[in-house]
Design a protein around this motif. Structure first.
Motif, PDB file in Angstrom:
ATOM      1  N   ASP A 738       0.837  -1.293  -0.163  1.00  0.00           N
ATOM      2  CA  ASP A 738       0.047   0.238  -0.034  1.00  0.00           C
ATOM      3  C   ASP A 738       0.777   1.145  -0.020  1.00  0.00           C
ATOM      4  OD1 ASP A 738      -2.614  -1.455   0.285  1.00  0.00           O
ATOM      5  OD2 ASP A 738      -1.686  -1.787   2.254  1.00  0.00           O
ATOM      6  N   ALA A 739       0.251   2.279  -0.456  1.00  0.00           N
ATOM      7  CA  ALA A 739       1.004   3.915  -0.246  1.00  0.00           C
ATOM      8  C   ALA A 739       0.803   4.062   1.415  1.00  0.00           C
ATOM      9  CB  ALA A 739       0.122   4.766  -1.035  1.00  0.00           C
ATOM     10  N   HIS A 740       1.949   4.591   1.691  1.00  0.00           N
ATOM     11  CA  HIS A 740       2.110   4.904   3.012  1.00  0.00           C
ATOM     12  C   HIS A 740       2.083   6.132   3.655  1.00  0.00           C
ATOM     13  CE1 HIS A 740       3.134   0.788   4.387  1.00  0.00           C
ATOM     14  NE2 HIS A 740       3.896   0.601   3.368  1.00  0.00           N
ATOM     15  N   ALA A 741       2.897   7.144   2.984  1.00  0.00           N
ATOM     16  CA  ALA A 741       2.854   8.376   2.991  1.00  0.00           C
ATOM     17  C   ALA A 741       4.155   8.969   2.197  1.00  0.00           C
ATOM     18  CB  ALA A 741       3.323   9.027   4.480  1.00  0.00           C
ATOM     19  N   SER A 742       3.861  10.278   1.555  1.00  0.00           N
ATOM     20  CA  SER A 742       4.918  11.129   0.946  1.00  0.00           C
ATOM     21  C   SER A 742       5.197  10.373  -0.589  1.00  0.00           C
ATOM     22  CB  SER A 742       6.232  11.204   1.649  1.00  0.00           C
ATOM     23  OG  SER A 742       5.977  11.679   2.706  1.00  0.00           O
ATOM     24  N   GLU A 743       4.499   9.440  -0.884  1.00  0.00           N
ATOM     25  CA  GLU A 743       5.023   8.648  -2.336  1.00  0.00           C
ATOM     26  C   GLU A 743       4.507   9.732  -3.235  1.00  0.00           C
ATOM     27  OE1 GLU A 743       4.033   5.322   0.017  1.00  0.00           O
ATOM     28  OE2 GLU A 743       3.211   7.021   0.191  1.00  0.00           O
ATOM     29  N   THR A 744       5.312   9.841  -4.549  1.00  0.00           N
ATOM     30  CA  THR A 744       4.620  10.653  -5.655  1.00  0.00           C
ATOM     31  C   THR A 744       3.758  10.361  -6.379  1.00  0.00           C
ATOM     32  OG1 THR A 744       7.282  11.019  -5.773  1.00  0.00           O
ATOM     33  CG2 THR A 744       6.057  11.687  -7.731  1.00  0.00           C
ATOM     34  N   VAL A 745       2.863  11.381  -6.652  1.00  0.00           N
ATOM     35  CA  VAL A 745       1.719  11.013  -7.469  1.00  0.00           C
ATOM     36  C   VAL A 745       1.821  11.821  -8.784  1.00  0.00           C
ATOM     37  CG1 VAL A 745      -0.712  11.238  -7.652  1.00  0.00           C
ATOM     38  CG2 VAL A 745       0.322  11.152  -5.583  1.00  0.00           C
ATOM     39  N   TYR A 746       1.354  11.096  -9.723  1.00  0.00           N
ATOM     40  CA  TYR A 746       1.655  11.536 -11.277  1.00  0.00           C
ATOM     41  C   TYR A 746       0.045  11.353 -12.111  1.00  0.00           C
ATOM     42  CZ  TYR A 746       6.557  10.158 -10.810  1.00  0.00           C
ATOM     43  OH  TYR A 746       7.770  10.018 -10.465  1.00  0.00           O
ATOM     44  N   CYS A 747      -0.257  12.419 -12.829  1.00  0.00           N
ATOM     45  CA  CYS A 747      -1.292  12.270 -13.661  1.00  0.00           C
ATOM     46  C   CYS A 747      -0.669  12.608 -15.336  1.00  0.00           C
ATOM     47  CB  CYS A 747      -2.185  13.495 -13.224  1.00  0.00           C
ATOM     48  SG  CYS A 747      -3.627  13.582 -14.251  1.00  0.00           S
ATOM     49  N   GLY A 749       1.753  11.332 -16.659  1.00  0.00           N
ATOM     50  CA  GLY A 749       3.185  11.306 -16.811  1.00  0.00           C
ATOM     51  C   GLY A 749       3.821  12.367 -16.031  1.00  0.00           C
ATOM     52  N   GLU A 750       2.987  13.471 -15.618  1.00  0.00           N
ATOM     53  CA  GLU A 750       3.426  14.637 -14.607  1.00  0.00           C
ATOM     54  C   GLU A 750       3.248  14.561 -13.381  1.00  0.00           C
ATOM     55  OE1 GLU A 750       2.600  19.546 -14.868  1.00  0.00           O
ATOM     56  OE2 GLU A 750       1.149  18.036 -16.174  1.00  0.00           O
ATOM     57  N   HIS A 751       4.137  15.009 -12.701  1.00  0.00           N
ATOM     58  CA  HIS A 751       4.267  15.066 -11.152  1.00  0.00           C
ATOM     59  C   HIS A 751       3.087  16.008 -10.771  1.00  0.00           C
ATOM     60  CE1 HIS A 751       6.063  16.596  -7.162  1.00  0.00           C
ATOM     61  NE2 HIS A 751       5.154  15.603  -6.919  1.00  0.00           N
ATOM     62  N   VAL A 752       2.125  15.462 -10.157  1.00  0.00           N
ATOM     63  CA  VAL A 752       1.281  16.499  -9.627  1.00  0.00           C
ATOM     64  C   VAL A 752       0.978  16.297  -7.967  1.00  0.00           C
ATOM     65  CG1 VAL A 752       0.051  16.513 -11.730  1.00  0.00           C
ATOM     66  CG2 VAL A 752      -0.701  14.633 -10.054  1.00  0.00           C
ATOM     67  N   GLY A 753       1.545  15.727  -7.355  1.00  0.00           N
ATOM     68  CA  GLY A 753       1.378  15.748  -5.960  1.00  0.00           C
ATOM     69  C   GLY A 753       1.943  14.423  -5.176  1.00  0.00           C
ATOM     70  N   GLN A 754       1.625  14.454  -3.799  1.00  0.00           N
ATOM     71  CA  GLN A 754       2.194  13.680  -2.915  1.00  0.00           C
ATOM     72  C   GLN A 754       1.107  12.796  -1.956  1.00  0.00           C
ATOM     73  OE1 GLN A 754       5.442  14.236  -4.654  1.00  0.00           O
ATOM     74  NE2 GLN A 754       5.516  12.980  -2.827  1.00  0.00           N
ATOM     75  N   VAL A 755       1.351  11.569  -1.612  1.00  0.00           N
ATOM     76  CA  VAL A 755       0.406  10.819  -0.537  1.00  0.00           C
ATOM     77  C   VAL A 755       0.732  11.586   0.683  1.00  0.00           C
ATOM     78  CG1 VAL A 755      -0.152   8.887   0.323  1.00  0.00           C
ATOM     79  CG2 VAL A 755       0.414   8.981  -2.225  1.00  0.00           C
ATOM     80  N   SER A 756      -0.419  11.665   1.323  1.00  0.00           N
ATOM     81  CA  SER A 756      -0.436  12.260   2.819  1.00  0.00           C
ATOM     82  C   SER A 756      -0.470  11.135   3.647  1.00  0.00           C
ATOM     83  CB  SER A 756      -1.413  13.109   3.040  1.00  0.00           C
ATOM     84  OG  SER A 756      -2.586  12.533   2.897  1.00  0.00           O
ATOM     85  N   SER A 757      -1.347  10.150   3.488  1.00  0.00           N
ATOM     86  CA  SER A 757      -1.573   8.685   4.135  1.00  0.00           C
ATOM     87  C   SER A 757      -2.464   7.702   3.388  1.00  0.00           C
ATOM     88  CB  SER A 757      -2.204   9.134   5.279  1.00  0.00           C
ATOM     89  OG  SER A 757      -3.639   9.419   5.235  1.00  0.00           O
ATOM     90  N   GLY A 758      -1.918   6.578   3.694  1.00  0.00           N
ATOM     91  CA  GLY A 758      -2.754   5.328   3.075  1.00  0.00           C
ATOM     92  C   GLY A 758      -2.648   4.237   3.773  1.00  0.00           C
ATOM     93  N   GLY A 759      -3.385   3.072   3.290  1.00  0.00           N
ATOM     94  CA  GLY A 759      -3.492   1.745   3.892  1.00  0.00           C
ATOM     95  C   GLY A 759      -4.573   1.012   3.249  1.00  0.00           C
ATOM     96  N   GLU A 783      -7.513   9.469 -13.585  1.00  0.00           N
ATOM     97  CA  GLU A 783      -6.760   8.360 -13.637  1.00  0.00           C
ATOM     98  C   GLU A 783      -5.335   8.857 -13.087  1.00  0.00           C
ATOM     99  OE1 GLU A 783      -7.383   5.207 -13.538  1.00  0.00           O
ATOM    100  OE2 GLU A 783      -9.609   5.497 -14.012  1.00  0.00           O
ATOM    101  N   LEU A 784      -4.826   8.171 -12.056  1.00  0.00           N
ATOM    102  CA  LEU A 784      -3.496   8.859 -11.461  1.00  0.00           C
ATOM    103  C   LEU A 784      -2.523   7.774 -11.477  1.00  0.00           C
ATOM    104  CD1 LEU A 784      -4.764  11.093  -8.690  1.00  0.00           C
ATOM    105  CD2 LEU A 784      -4.002  11.667 -10.814  1.00  0.00           C
ATOM    106  N   GLU A 785      -1.392   8.193 -11.364  1.00  0.00           N
ATOM    107  CA  GLU A 785      -0.568   6.997 -10.860  1.00  0.00           C
ATOM    108  C   GLU A 785       0.443   7.186  -9.574  1.00  0.00           C
ATOM    109  OE1 GLU A 785       1.299   4.732 -14.994  1.00  0.00           O
ATOM    110  OE2 GLU A 785       1.919   6.798 -14.603  1.00  0.00           O
ATOM    111  N   ILE A 786       0.572   6.211  -8.629  1.00  0.00           N
ATOM    112  CA  ILE A 786       1.321   6.494  -7.441  1.00  0.00           C
ATOM    113  C   ILE A 786       2.639   5.700  -7.479  1.00  0.00           C
ATOM    114  CG2 ILE A 786       1.313   6.312  -5.119  1.00  0.00           C
ATOM    115  CD1 ILE A 786      -1.523   7.101  -5.069  1.00  0.00           C
TER     116      ILE A 786
END
Length: 814
Positions: A738-747, A749-759, A783-786
């Protein structure tokens, strides 16, 4: 002679000089730095001076990246030599958990725009032909890392600060810090006193002694660290480029690099770590070093020479064994001292050369503007309370020193000195299989081991074995009824004839008017960013009960006390140890609670989001709040501490026919993700209420409150599409991680943000995460990519919670 200044900074190492420099850059040039000896004569001068981008920590990554940029330009800016060496670095991994750590680091670092890549041992050997990569599975290459001359860096920052108008006083020892009746601070020195508005403790190894002058028991100890410089290495003399630094957490637990044409080996030994000056550092110590302890570090030094056998042919010409400050959790003490207005900490950094530039920059922002642009919660000194004693400080400092080169698994717990604070149910739950975690000194159940599981915590980057147990806990809450010990909550009573008006001015939401009303609200700073989230229940005509996350206790108390006006008749009392708390949640919770109280519990008599003071299991004065962070019918029962066992045992017996089960914080996190409830990772000093998408808990039309104008401005930006980011929830095709925190988010192919929390949502069977993304990527269905453990995983922006989107379950008759 007494003079005045806006700020006095005590300590002339990298932390103090960096803060002075950045305060001046923010416009606060009426600032004085005091150093008892020569600048850098404490821990700074003997530092090895490395800086790396390879950190699996968002805020520290930002700090280190800024440090690299600053060191590159500081010499040109000030004319002071800092000797920046941009040689890059390699971090090696020998087993799967380490490789996953490198992949996670990559997942975080890419979002910060820092160049890094995971390479094979063969590729690494081409970059560093003298290192033995046998047994290495993967290597993280961070080509823009490097090292700097520590003294030169601090002198450069001091010169830059002086050039902007700040003052540096060397050989001026402080002898006391005292708060005056008017609120100013008087800093006493051997050369006269200075009265100031703000005082900063940047005293390094002396920080605890300096804090004691003001009655503050600053939580820190001084550990000792070795590094060695070899004789000049013939093979280095013909190199065209400097070799990259090699970090190895497992074999020699440290780093190896070139020091001019010699080798430099640093060791963080994992056996028998030592502290020094436990009763206080001597005031006359200058450029202090200790005799090397070869018996202690020899096994690790031998491993280092096996990994770089070339160095074994050369003798050691310099031994450095010096003191480094270490707080109980290894994170800096950066921010306000508890209970001391305008007293700031800028200390406790055991890797000050790397962290110092960013620490100075973001603390200066906090001091000048009321908040920093990055999250500072993990560094806030108020994360520690009076439960920390000297034994704990020293023991935890040693533990942190050992963990310095261990894998920082998500949720990894420290063990020394536990338990510190326990609810009356601690032993009972432990016998039932509870694996506890430490939260602001409290022991809180994390999960309950099944009969075939070992009763110890399990860590990993991928979905661990405790998921079997937590799945059962979640299903019990969703299908039947669950009970959790939430005594670790922070709790404050605000009472008196001025309590309502005071809280109206402090809170972004409207304070409950009728007795028994509840409001969820946020305390904001003047920039409109979030200081804390709290539930406010009106439990009397002039009494309000505030409940919030445990680690906010001192922060919320300080915020209220320091903003209370002299004409506001409001008493503020911390009652965290007066009341325990049980969460009873699930479709059968009304049936269970009904057997333990005479209070009617139906929707008409006890509506959703109301509070009553009731008797449960014969225990009077129970503050019952009908709300549920789990998204089910339920109550939080805030029980007088001496009645906790009676209430718990009665509810357990009443719940047995209904299949009641204990649950812990792992299940709580999964349940809140399924309900789309934002947590503390989403609600930080980095974001406004519109950015966090929690404006439903704000009433800007109610009148003035702290942060109102900034909130209105953020609302205008939201309507015009000009917000820098917004919080969304996504479903992730995460596989076994799972995503935990701070992972990079793409849309696209472009970087658009970060994960704050997950599980993982165990009841719904979905991997979920909250992300802060650019508004163009926030539309439901996008649709995004993490980047999860270095691999891009598909994610979809959700339009609402995956569970009970209409929020009918908490309001059910049941």
């Amino acid at each position: 002679m007494t003079r005045s200044a806006r700020v006095v900074v005590i300590g002339g190492g990298i932390m103090g000089t960096s803060l002075l420099y950045h305060l001046a850059r923010e416009g606060w040039t009426d600032a004085v730095l005091l150093e008892k000896g020569e600048l850098t004569s404490g821990s700074t001068w003997h530092a090895a001076g490395q800086v790396t981008h390879g950190l699996a920590h968002w805020a520290l990554g930002r700090m280190n990246a800024y440090g690299v940029r600053l060191y590159r330009r500081l010499e040109a800016e000030t004319g002071q030599s800092v000797s920046w060496h941009g040689c890059g670095s390699l971090r090696v991994a020998y087993f799967d958990g380490e490789v996953d750590f490198l992949r996670y680091t990559l997942s975080v670092g890419r979002g910060q725009g820092e160049p890094m890549e995971l390479i094979s041992p063969e590729e690494a050997a081409r970059l560093h032909p003298f290192f033995n990569f046998e047994g290495v599975k993967a290597v993280l290459h961070t080509p823009e890392d490097g090292h700097v001359d520590p003294a030169g860096a601090a002198f450069g920052l001091a010169k830059g600060a002086r050039d902007m108008g700040a003052e540096v006083r060397r050989f001026t020892r402080c002898t006391g810090v005292e708060r005056r009746p008017g609120g100013e601070w008087k800093v006493e020195t051997e050369r006269g006193d200075i009265v100031c508005e703000h005082v900063v403790n940047a005293a390094g190894a002396y920080a605890r002694q300096v804090a004691a002058w003001s009655g503050y028991a600053l939580p820190m100890a001084n550990t000792t660290h070795h590094y060695f410089v070899t004789e000049p290495v013939e093979e280095f003399k013909t190199l065209d480029e400097e070799l990259p630094i090699v970090r190895d957490d497992m074999t020699y637990s440290g780093y190896i690099r070139m020091e001019q044409k010699s080798g430099l080996i640093g060791i963080y030994e994992k056996t028998d770590p030592r502290t020094i000056w436990d009763d206080g550092a001597p005031w006359d110590a200058e450029h202090e070093l200790f005799e090397p302890d070869y018996d202690r570090i020899m096994p690790f030094l031998e491993q280092a020479l096996k990994r770089m056998p070339l160095l074994a042919r050369y003798g050691i010409r310099r031994e450095v064994h010096g003191a480094i400050p270490m707080p109980p959790d290894g994170q800096m003490l950066l921010g306000p001292a508890p209970g001391l207005p305008n007293y700031w900490c800028c200390c406790g950094s055991h890797v000050g050369i790397a962290w110092g530039p960013g620490a100075g920059k973001y603390l200066a922002q906090w001091m000048v503007h009321g908040a920093a642009e990055i999250g500072m919660r993990e560094f806030d000194p108020r994360r520690f309370g009076p439960w920390v004693d000297r034994e704990y400080e020293i023991g935890r400092a040693k533990e942190e020193y050992v963990l310095r080169h261990e894998i920082p698994y998500p949720g990894r717990q420290r063990e020394f000195g536990r338990p510190r604070k326990t609810s009356p149910l601690y032993e009972r739950l432990k016998r039932a299989g509870a694996i506890h975690e430490e939260v602001y000194g409290w022991e809180r159940p994390r999960w309950f081991a099944l009969p075939d599981q070992e009763r110890r915590d399990v860590y990993g980057w991928r979905q661990p074995d405790w998921q079997r147990a937590v799945t059962g806990e979640c299903r019990a809450v969703r299908e039947r009824v669950g009970i959790m010990d939430l005594t670790a909550f922070g709790k404050i009573d605000v009472s008196g004839p001025g309590a309502e008006g005071f809280l109206e001015r402090m809170a972004a939401n409207r304070v409950p008017r009728p007795e028994g009303g509840i409001a969820l609200t946020h305390f904001l700073n003047e920039r409109g960013t979030i200081e804390a989230e709290a539930v406010i229940a009106r439990i009397g005509a002039e009494r309000f009960y505030l409940v919030f996350a445990a680690f906010f206790e001192q922060r919320v108390r300080d915020w209220l006390v320091q903003h209370r006006r002299a004409d506001e008749a409001a008493e503020i009392e911390v009652v965290s140890e007066t009341f325990g708390c049980l969460a009873l949640s699930g479709p059968k919770s009304r049936a269970v609670l009904g057997q333990a109280t005479q209070t009617p519990l139906g929707n008409a008599q006890f509506p959703w989001f109301t509070a009553r003071t009731i008797t449960v299991a014969g225990v009077e004065g129970v503050r019952a709040l009908r709300l549920s962070y789990q998204g089910e019918l339920g109550w939080e029962l805030h029980v007088p501490m001496d009645g906790m066992e009676a209430v718990y045992e009665t509810l357990r017996r009443a719940g047995e026919p209904h299949g009641i089960a204990d649950f812990g914080s792992h299940a709580l996190n999964a349940l809140r993700l399924e309900k789309g409830f934002k947590g503390s990772a989403e609600l930080t000093n980095e974001v406004t209420l519109p950015e966090a998408d929690v404006m439903r808990f704000c009433r800007p039309d109610k009148g003035d409150f702290i942060g109102r104008e900034a909130t209105l401005d953020s609302m205008r930006k939201m309507r015009s599409g000009a917000l820098p980011w917004v919080c969304v929830q996504v479903e992730v095709e995460a596989g076994d991680a799972d995503a935990h925190a701070s992972e990079t988010v793409y849309c696209r192919g472009e970087h658009v943000g970060q994960v704050s929390s997950g599980g993982y949502g165990f009841a719904c069977g979905k991997s979920l995460a909250f992300c802060y993304v650019h508004p163009r990527a926030a539309t439901p269905g996008t649709e995004l990519e993490i980047l999860v453990l270095g691999e891009r995983r598909r994610a979809t922006v959700l339009g609402g919670p995956v569970y009970d989107a209409a929020n009918e379950r908490p309001r059910m008759e049941g």
